[in-house]
Each structure stands twice: as C-alpha cells, then as structure tokens.
Design a protein around this motif. Structure first.
Motif: not given
Length: 425
Positions: A378-383, A405-425
């Motif tokens: 999470l701290p490095v997603v934007v960069d 691996r059916k980890s509930s943590q996956a959605i947190l990282l996917q959302e963070a990557i998506a949010a960083a991508g929207r910010t950079g558009e």
C-alpha cells in the motif's frame, strides 16, 4: 514543396529515431491510452492515416492524441508541439532558460559568463570549451539524481535533446577535449537507454546501449563498455531471457583489470540474476559472493568509480541479492534482504523503492503472509503506478496471487491499484 511546421517534423523525427513505422506509432499511441480513452480511439487503419496527416503537417493533433504522443515520447506538450499550453506539472516540465534544455535546478543554473560560453558553443560547436563540457557533465549528474525521484517520462525528452547537443559537439571537438566530449556522449546515451527501457521502448534502449558501447570502444573506456553490456544483460533479464542475460553479463566480465571493482561487481551480479532466472541456484549464489567482494573493494575507493555508478553500494547490492533469492524461491531470505535493503534506501528514490517494495510484497505473498504483502504494497502503490511499470505489474501479480489463494486481502490491493490508476489519468 512547402516547409513542414516544426511540430510535424518533431513527430516524424521522434518516431524515426525509434525505428518505428507509422503502424508501430499507432500501436504505441493506443497502448498509452487508459481504458476509457482506448475505447474511443478509431480503428488502427484510421489512426495510421491520421498519423500520416499529422506528420505531413496538414493539421495538428488534438486531445487526447497530444497527451498520448507525450506519454509515448516521454516529453511534454510545450516541447513537442512548441506552444504555450499549460502542462500538468510545471515544476517538472519547465526547462531552464539556457540554449540547452534542462530542468530548472539551482545546482545547474549558470552565471552570466558561463551562460555566454554555452550560447557561443551551441551556436558554434567548433568552439566548444572545457567549461561548457563541465556544465553538461553537471547537468547529466543532476538529472540522474532527479530521475530517481520523478521517473523517466518527464525527463526523457529533455535529456535526449541534451544528448543531441553533445553529439553535435563531439563531431566538432578537436585536440585533448575530443575524447572528453565522446565520453560524455557515451554517458548520455547510456542514460537515455536506461530511461527508454523504463518507459518500455525496447528498440530505442537497445539502440542507445549499442551507441554508448561504440563510443566507449572508440575512446578505450572499458568501464562504460562493460557497463553497457551489463545493462543489456539487465534488459534481457527484464524480458525473461535467462540465456542472453547470462551471456551478456559473462561478456561484460571478460574485460581486463582496467575495469573498476564496482563495474565488475555489476557484471557479476547480472550474471547471477541470469542464472537465478534459469533456476540455477549454485552459480547464482557463487557469483553473488564474487559481486559482494567486489562491491566492498569499490566502497574502499569510491572516488575511483565512474560517475554513473553513484547508486552502487552495499544497500543496492543487498536489494539485488534479495531480488535474486526471490527468483530462486527462497522467500524467508528474500524477505530479510529486501526489508534490510529498503530500510537503507533514501526516501527520494521513489522509483526504486516502488520496485523493491513490490518485490518484498511478492516474497510475503509467496510465503503465505497475505497481510504483510498488502501492508508492504500500500505505501508504494501510487509511485509504482506513476513511476515504475515493472513495480505496477509486480503488484498486480501479487494481487492475483492473493486472489487465487482466496485471501480477503486481495481486494484491498486491487482497489488501491485501481485508485492510483484513476488518480494518474
């Protein structure tokens, strides 16, 4: 025949310098678009016709094509199209008011006398002097450091134009200064190649590494000749070509004792990474031990190393070793090395922190610690999204692994990557 407008010439020349056809150009423009823009682009044949019209100067591209061109060429609108339109990050894209384009950094601002010298040299390359060459050396050193923070895209166009000036000077320089200017041209070409690879322009990267290697051989600079082979090995490693990586790195290791320990250490660790990519643990670790010994020798005489080796120290090597252990599947060792290395890496090295942070996330994910993987990510997603395409891909792979691996943590990282991508558009 009417004269082409400057912007049309620049569009054509930038494409040709990369050895791209107009169809290649259409492909790269489409790839540079975000998902929403890509859906609105015309069919490929129509886009090729538009490129032909733009390069013929019939009419100038409008948005979103202006933005896409700038993304592909790693430059800004004012530089590419020669107008005064507002650009998004003036602190990055504004250039210093001197005859040679440069970022507005206080460390390279010339005084009145030096300004006149630079102006005279650009207008009359045959009158190049030592002071102008020294200023260009300072420009290169400062832009290398800035690239660690802001990434390649905002810098690539500016540095390519600086390289053009240096090449012109190299063609005219005579006497004792001639070798110094060719040496500077080789260093600029190596830096442009590195940034071209960073923006995924593989052909340009290879071409500029080859050019840097040729100039190094011309003046007998074995350190640069060795470095360019090591960097071509890195390019092969990035492409997943273990055999070519090892062979190029081994070729870099053939040079004689005139090569500094640091440059030899870089070649040894690249060979190690190639063996690790192929799954050959024993030669990889043997070469890493050799590289580590060379790095320690280099640290004892740091001033003897070439200027472009400024980043090469024990912290950097620890990170490289962690990355190699990750490739070999030794998750605990990779986690220890990457964690320790990141703790010593300056905060200003945003691009590198994003990459090694993503490697650490991958190691945690592979080791089965999903929470740690996301906490590191999470701290490095934007960069990662903004500065380092390799890091972005690695984080996407981490999220996919966690999801598999059916980890509930996956959605947190996917959302963070998506949010960083929207910010950079």
């Amino acid at each position: 025949m009417r004269d082409l407008p400057g912007w049309a010439v620049r569009l054509r020349d930038e494409r040709r310098q990369r050895l791209w056809t107009q169809r290649d150009m259409a492909k790269h423009l489409a790839e540079a678009a975000d998902a929403r823009t890509r859906d609105r682009l015309p069919e490929r044949e129509s886009l090729v016709r538009m490129i032909k019209d733009w390069e013929a100067g019939r009419h100038q591209p409008k948005d979103p094509y202006r933005v896409l061109y700038c993304r592909v060429f790693g430059t800004d609108e004012a530089e590419l199209f020669g107008d005064r339109r507002t650009v998004r990050d003036r602190t990055v894209t504004e250039t210093l008011s001197v005859p040679v384009p440069a970022l507005p950094l206080p460390t390279i601002a010339p005084d009145a006398d030096l300004f006149e010298r630079i102006t005279r040299t650009v207008e009359h390359p045959g009158r190049v002097d030592r002071q102008t060459v020294a200023w260009l050396e300072t420009c290169l050193a400062e832009h290398r450091k800035v690239e660690d923070t802001i990434g390649a895209r905002p810098l690539l166009g500016i540095v390519r134009r600086q390289l053009g000036v240096v090449v012109e000077l190299a063609q005219h320089a005579r006497g004792p200064l001639a070798d110094a200017v060719v040496d500077l041209a080789a260093q600029y070409a190596q830096f442009v190649a590195w940034m071209s690879l960073d923006v995924d322009d593989q052909a340009a990267a290879l071409a500029w590494y080859d050019r840097a290697h040729d100039w190094a051989l011309e003046i007998g600079d074995v350190n640069m000749a060795t470095t360019t082979l090591s960097m071509k090995a890195h390019q092969a490693w990035s492409a997943g070509n273990a055999r070519r990586c090892v062979r190029l790195a081994d070729a870099a290791r053939w040079h004689d004792g005139r090569v500094t320990p640091g440059v030899r250490g870089m070649a040894a660790q690249m060979a190690a990474r190639g063996h690790a990519l192929a799954g050959d643990a024993r030669p990889a670790r043997t070469l890493l031990a050799e590289a580590e010994a060379l790095i320690r020798r280099a640290a004892e005489h740091a001033d003897d190393e070439p200027a472009w080796m400024y980043f090469y120290d024990e912290t950097w090597f620890r990170l490289q070793r962690g990355m190699t252990e990750l490739q070999l599947g030794n998750w605990p060792k990779a986690i220890d090395l990457l964690t320790e290395g990141l703790s010593g890496l300056p905060e200003s090295y945003k691009r590198d922190r994003a990459w090694y942070g993503s490697c650490l996330a991958k190691a945690h994910a592979e080791a089965g610690d999903a929470a740690a993987a996301v906490a590191v990510s999470l701290p490095v997603v934007v960069d990662a999204v903004e500065l380092n395409r390799h890091a972005r891909k690695e984080l996407i792979d981490v999220a996919a692994l966690l999801k598999q691996r059916k980890s509930s943590q996956a959605i947190l990282l996917q959302e963070a990557i998506a949010a960083a991508g929207r910010t950079g558009e």
